[in-house]
Design an enzyme around this catalytic site. Sequence first.
Site, mmCIF file in Angstrom:
data_model
loop_
_atom_site.group_PDB
_atom_site.id
_atom_site.type_symbol
_atom_site.label_atom_id
_atom_site.label_comp_id
_atom_site.label_asym_id
_atom_site.label_seq_id
_atom_site.Cartn_x
_atom_site.Cartn_y
_atom_site.Cartn_z
ATOM 1 N N SER A 1 -6.885 -2.969 -14.006
ATOM 2 C CA SER A 1 -6.477 -3.545 -15.285
ATOM 3 C C SER A 1 -7.722 -3.973 -16.057
ATOM 4 O O SER A 1 -8.760 -4.272 -15.456
ATOM 5 C CB SER A 1 -5.603 -4.782 -15.047
ATOM 6 O OG SER A 1 -5.386 -5.476 -16.260
ATOM 7 N N TYR B 1 -3.211 -13.256 -10.920
ATOM 8 C CA TYR B 1 -3.115 -11.831 -11.285
ATOM 9 C C TYR B 1 -4.504 -11.234 -11.523
ATOM 10 O O TYR B 1 -4.836 -10.167 -10.996
ATOM 11 C CB TYR B 1 -2.236 -11.638 -12.534
ATOM 12 C CG TYR B 1 -2.176 -10.182 -12.970
ATOM 13 C CD1 TYR B 1 -1.477 -9.246 -12.215
ATOM 14 C CD2 TYR B 1 -2.851 -9.737 -14.112
ATOM 15 C CE1 TYR B 1 -1.445 -7.905 -12.584
ATOM 16 C CE2 TYR B 1 -2.826 -8.398 -14.491
ATOM 17 C CZ TYR B 1 -2.116 -7.487 -13.724
ATOM 18 O OH TYR B 1 -2.094 -6.155 -14.093
HETATM 19 N N1 LIG Z 1 1.860 -3.300 -18.376
HETATM 20 C C1 LIG Z 1 0.641 -3.765 -18.555
HETATM 21 O O1 LIG Z 1 0.354 -4.453 -19.558
HETATM 22 C C2 LIG Z 1 -0.443 -3.450 -17.552
HETATM 23 C C3 LIG Z 1 -1.782 -3.636 -17.945
HETATM 24 C C4 LIG Z 1 -2.790 -3.350 -17.035
HETATM 25 C C5 LIG Z 1 -2.472 -2.893 -15.762
HETATM 26 N N2 LIG Z 1 -1.166 -2.730 -15.412
HETATM 27 C C6 LIG Z 1 -0.900 -2.259 -14.046
HETATM 28 O O2 LIG Z 1 -0.214 -1.024 -14.106
HETATM 29 C C7 LIG Z 1 0.625 -0.872 -12.948
HETATM 30 C C8 LIG Z 1 2.020 -0.483 -13.384
HETATM 31 O O3 LIG Z 1 2.545 -1.518 -14.186
HETATM 32 P P1 LIG Z 1 3.701 -1.280 -15.276
HETATM 33 O O4 LIG Z 1 3.231 -1.859 -16.535
HETATM 34 O O5 LIG Z 1 4.186 0.104 -15.260
HETATM 35 O O6 LIG Z 1 4.800 -2.279 -14.674
HETATM 36 P P2 LIG Z 1 6.397 -2.127 -14.519
HETATM 37 O O7 LIG Z 1 6.969 -1.453 -15.700
HETATM 38 O O8 LIG Z 1 6.860 -3.503 -14.168
HETATM 39 O O9 LIG Z 1 6.546 -1.175 -13.240
HETATM 40 C C9 LIG Z 1 6.172 -1.606 -11.972
HETATM 41 C C10 LIG Z 1 6.522 -0.555 -10.944
HETATM 42 O O10 LIG Z 1 6.199 -1.082 -9.638
HETATM 43 C C11 LIG Z 1 7.369 -1.057 -8.829
HETATM 44 N N3 LIG Z 1 7.399 -2.227 -7.943
HETATM 45 C C12 LIG Z 1 7.386 -3.528 -8.318
HETATM 46 N N4 LIG Z 1 7.483 -4.316 -7.236
HETATM 47 C C13 LIG Z 1 7.554 -3.489 -6.163
HETATM 48 C C14 LIG Z 1 7.701 -3.697 -4.763
HETATM 49 N N5 LIG Z 1 7.784 -4.930 -4.260
HETATM 50 N N6 LIG Z 1 7.753 -2.616 -3.954
HETATM 51 C C15 LIG Z 1 7.688 -1.356 -4.458
HETATM 52 N N7 LIG Z 1 7.556 -1.107 -5.766
HETATM 53 C C16 LIG Z 1 7.505 -2.152 -6.612
HETATM 54 C C17 LIG Z 1 8.547 -1.075 -9.797
HETATM 55 O O11 LIG Z 1 9.679 -0.435 -9.253
HETATM 56 P P3 LIG Z 1 10.941 -1.181 -8.584
HETATM 57 O O12 LIG Z 1 11.220 -2.400 -9.393
HETATM 58 O O13 LIG Z 1 11.993 -0.133 -8.645
HETATM 59 O O14 LIG Z 1 10.520 -1.489 -7.188
HETATM 60 C C18 LIG Z 1 7.987 -0.212 -10.926
HETATM 61 O O15 LIG Z 1 8.179 1.148 -10.625
HETATM 62 C C19 LIG Z 1 0.546 -2.211 -12.196
HETATM 63 O O16 LIG Z 1 -0.373 -2.102 -11.138
HETATM 64 C C20 LIG Z 1 0.010 -3.173 -13.252
HETATM 65 O O17 LIG Z 1 -0.697 -4.254 -12.675
HETATM 66 C C21 LIG Z 1 -0.141 -2.994 -16.274
#
Ligand SMILES: NC(=O)c1ccc[n+]([C@@H]2O[C@H](COP(=O)([O-])OP(=O)(O)OC[C@H]3O[C@@H](n4cnc5c(N)ncnc54)[C@H](OP(=O)(O)O)[C@@H]3O)[C@@H](O)[C@H]2O)c1
Length: 263
Positions: free
Chosen positions: A138, A151
């Site tokens: 991130s 985080y």
């Molecule tokens: N969105 C942002 O602003 C942002 C910015 C920088 C980095 N990131 C990083 O990008 C990555 C993806 O984030 P996103 O924005 O796509 O978030 P998201 O929309 O909340 O998706 C998270 C994914 O992780 C899965 N997940 C969550 N808890 C889990 C668990 N306990 N076991 C297995 N799977 C789990 C969820 O699926 P289920 O709920 O079906 O398990 C979902 O597929 C993360 O590593 C996040 O830190 C995000």
Amino acid sequence: MKVTLITGASVGIGEAIARQIAQQKENLVLVARSEQALQLLCKTLTQQFGIKADYITADLCKPESAEFIYQTCKERGYEVESLINNAGMGSGGELIMRDLQHELNMMLLNMNAMVSLTHFFLKDMAVRKRGTIVNIGSLLSFIPAPYMAVYCATKAFVRSFSRALYEEAKPHGVHVLLFCPGLTDSNFIQGSAVDEKTANALTAGVRAQTPEQVATEFIKAYKEKRKFAISGGFNRFGAKILSILSDATIAGQTAKTYRKRML
Ligand SMILES: NC(=O)c1ccc[n+]([C@@H]2O[C@H](COP(=O)([O-])OP(=O)(O)OC[C@H]3O[C@@H](n4cnc5c(N)ncnc54)[C@H](OP(=O)(O)O)[C@@H]3O)[C@@H](O)[C@H]2O)c1
């Protein structure tokens, strides 16, 4: 069968990356907790791109899940050529007001699950003398941001881990990519259990990308075998500025900005 395994592929960035990888004609194994979403996505990707797509449901906060996923892949005859550690959750607000279990689960998911899956699959990649590990970090891995202290620390871990692992894996013919998105419109805030006021304070004035935009930048870095990439020109510019400031300055200024907004 050779496959690419993506964690957190049921929605958001992981789902968008899965679509782009399918377009590259790589077979997929998708991991998350939501079985219905995974099932539907596998069906769509198979029909749309003529690839094989399978899923494994697992809660990656559980310590035994990484080995379960590894063994399931073995049993189904999958050779994981690329492992994309994308699953992650966030948090926000003052640590003393947060639910401790949420913070600990976030640490288990963002760090322990990533290390465990890497440990299992990297061994096989090293034997085959090829493979790719991608860790999703991130922009916040560069920012020790108060009110997102845990985080940011998990993502600083991901950054350090990936940079070091790149060198460890290189002699084995295995490539490691650290890919850092900035703020992205996904389910991330909802999954972070942050109240609306705090979420608004932490994200005000920050430009967000869509998961599709992030995935497009991701696929470029993945195909070019980059070792590090930040998604979004404005995020890359932000990271440059941050690199000339001390952690103390960044933390102090960020605290002042957030405090004003939270009052
Ligand atoms: N969105 C942002 O602003 C942002 C910015 C920088 C980095 N990131 C990083 O990008 C990555 C993806 O984030 P996103 O924005 O796509 O978030 P998201 O929309 O909340 O998706 C998270 C994914 O992780 C899965 N997940 C969550 N808890 C889990 C668990 N306990 N076991 C297995 N799977 C789990 C969820 O699926 P289920 O709920 O079906 O398990 C979902 O597929 C993360 O590593 C996040 O830190 C995000």
